[in-house]
Design a protein around this motif. Structure first.
Motif, short mmCIF file in Angstrom:
data_model
loop_
_atom_site.label_atom_id
_atom_site.label_comp_id
_atom_site.label_asym_id
_atom_site.label_seq_id
_atom_site.Cartn_x
_atom_site.Cartn_y
_atom_site.Cartn_z
N ARG A 91 -2.09 -5.53 -0.15
CA ARG A 91 -1.38 -4.19 -0.35
C ARG A 91 0.44 -5.07 0.75
O ARG A 91 -0.01 -6.03 0.89
N ALA A 92 0.99 -4.18 -0.05
CA ALA A 92 2.23 -4.13 0.62
C ALA A 92 2.37 -4.12 1.95
O ALA A 92 1.76 -3.29 2.44
N PRO A 93 2.92 -4.59 2.88
CA PRO A 93 3.72 -4.24 4.36
C PRO A 93 3.94 -2.58 4.15
O PRO A 93 4.59 -2.33 3.76
N MET B 22 10.09 -2.50 -8.30
CA MET B 22 10.20 -3.26 -7.03
C MET B 22 9.32 -3.79 -5.62
O MET B 22 10.73 -3.47 -5.04
N ASP B 23 9.22 -3.54 -4.87
CA ASP B 23 8.97 -3.53 -3.67
C ASP B 23 9.43 -5.68 -3.28
O ASP B 23 8.12 -6.28 -3.48
N PRO B 24 9.98 -6.18 -2.96
CA PRO B 24 10.58 -7.74 -2.56
C PRO B 24 9.00 -8.23 -1.66
O PRO B 24 9.03 -9.24 -0.93
N TYR B 25 8.88 -7.29 -0.81
CA TYR B 25 7.66 -7.70 0.43
C TYR B 25 6.49 -7.22 0.14
O TYR B 25 6.07 -8.71 0.62
N ASP B 26 6.28 -7.17 -1.53
CA ASP B 26 4.88 -6.76 -1.85
C ASP B 26 4.24 -8.12 -2.56
O ASP B 26 4.54 -8.97 -3.28
N ARG B 27 3.74 -9.19 -0.86
CA ARG B 27 2.97 -10.48 -1.51
C ARG B 27 1.48 -9.66 -2.40
O ARG B 27 0.72 -11.16 -1.99
N SER B 28 0.83 -9.32 -1.97
CA SER B 28 -0.07 -8.91 -2.77
C SER B 28 -0.56 -8.73 -4.67
O SER B 28 -1.73 -9.33 -4.48
N GLN B 29 0.25 -9.18 -5.17
CA GLN B 29 0.54 -9.65 -5.87
C GLN B 29 1.10 -10.21 -6.96
O GLN B 29 2.09 -11.29 -6.16
#
Length: 337
Positions: A87-89, A314-321
């Motif tokens: 998930r995203a932070p 979009m959330d640029p910190y979301d590394r889950s996708q």
């Protein structure tokens, strides 16, 4: 015909002693680096807060991308990322970044500093490759990432010689594209596809730290090779170079990179070089549709530059996708920087 000619030349002693009889790198299933365009250049945040910030005069001067980071508030650092996050932070306190605390209000506050965030996994033998050969592929990948995204010279627009030097010279199409992009950037030749760059006449890094988070893995490739997969996000805090400027804006760049090192005993390759298979990127808070070879973060006091962001947020910190390689060309809002 070529094979027979090489055989005859070898019999006559006309070839150098270290030549390989295997196919050249270009002949491996006809593969070359697949250029993935910067389809999504991310626009400004949906909400940009304005605040009066006290400025320390000593922070307004100094070398571009140099000096010591101003005293940052300590935060418990995150453990290294070893698997893909699910998930995203989570949300963080809504704080305005300042020259003293450029990562305030950002999940990156707890990320590693610069090179410390690019940690290669422990190498093991894979296929016909030794542990030392796998380690070489990992370290060359790390070197490319550091020079392309963290080196101060690269960030201020200079030529990333170290990154270019680790790429397999037989990748003439890729190297030709990158060389053109660095010298004559345009929409079809954009250095931002591979390198992070800011115009030193307009911007400087706040302090000396770029926050970094990601992971590196490796697996066996089908060409008697080791394939290294890297997925890293870099957060750059920036301020204008104008005298008295104090507003801090952050640009977030996520890069996904796949490279391989074939077995030199089976293929004609350049010793110590890695071949780039795929590369992709997403960028948060940079003006859209500007092709001068530099990233352009949006400040709250700026007039909008480039194309107007559209499309989903979009959330640029979301590394889950994963980065969607089939996404349509466009410019989206980001939920935070």
């Amino acid at each position: 015909m070529v094979t027979e000619r090489l055989r005859q030349q070898d019999a006559r002693g006309e070839l150098p002693p270290d030549w390989r009889r295997g196919p050249a790198w270009q002949e491996m299933d006809g593969r070359a680096a697949r250029k993935r365009r910067l389809w999504t250049v991310i626009g400004v945040p949906v909400v940009i807060a304005l605040a009066a910030v006290a400025v320390r005069p000593s922070l307004l001067f100094g070398d571009f991308f140099g000096g010591v980071e101003p005293g940052a508030v300590s935060a418990s650092p995150l453990s290294a990322e070893t698997v893909a996050p699910t998930r995203a932070p989570g949300p963080v306190d809504h704080e305005i970044p300042t020259l003293d605390r450029p990562f305030a209000g950002s999940p990156a506050l707890r990320w590693a500093d610069g090179e410390a965030g690019i940690v290669a996994p422990e190498a093991t033998p894979i296929g016909s490759l030794s542990k030392a050969q796998v380690e070489q592929a990992l370290q060359q990948t790390r070197k490319l990432l550091i020079d392309a995204n963290l080196d101060p010279a690269t960030l201020r627009g200079e030529r990333p010689e170290t990154a270019l030097d680790v790429i397999e010279p037989q990748q003439t199409d890729l190297l030709g594209l990158l060389n053109t992009a660095l010298s004559r950037p345009d929409e079809e030749h954009d250095p931002l596809w591979m390198f992070s760059r800011f115009d030193p006449d307009e911007l400087r890094l706040v302090g000396a730290v770029v926050k970094t988070r990601g992971r590196m893995t490796f697996t066996q490739g089908k060409n008697a090779a080791v394939v290294v997969h890297a997925d890293y996000t870099f957060v750059y805090p920036l301020v204008r170079v104008d005298e008295g400027a104090h507003e801090v804006a952050r640009t977030i760049v996520r890069r996904v990179l796949d490279v391989e090192l074939p077995d030199p005993a089976k293929y004609i390759v350049t010793p110590g070089k890695i071949a780039v298979l795929e590369y992709d990127q997403e960028i948060g808070n940079s003006a859209c549709d500007i092709y001068d070879g530099f990233l352009h973060p949006q400040f709250s006091t700026d007039e909008a530059a480039g194309a107007t962001p559209t499309g989903p947020m979009m959330d640029p910190y979301d590394r889950s996708q994963s980065i969607d390689e089939n996404r349509e060309k466009g410019c989206r809002f980001v939920s935070r920087t």
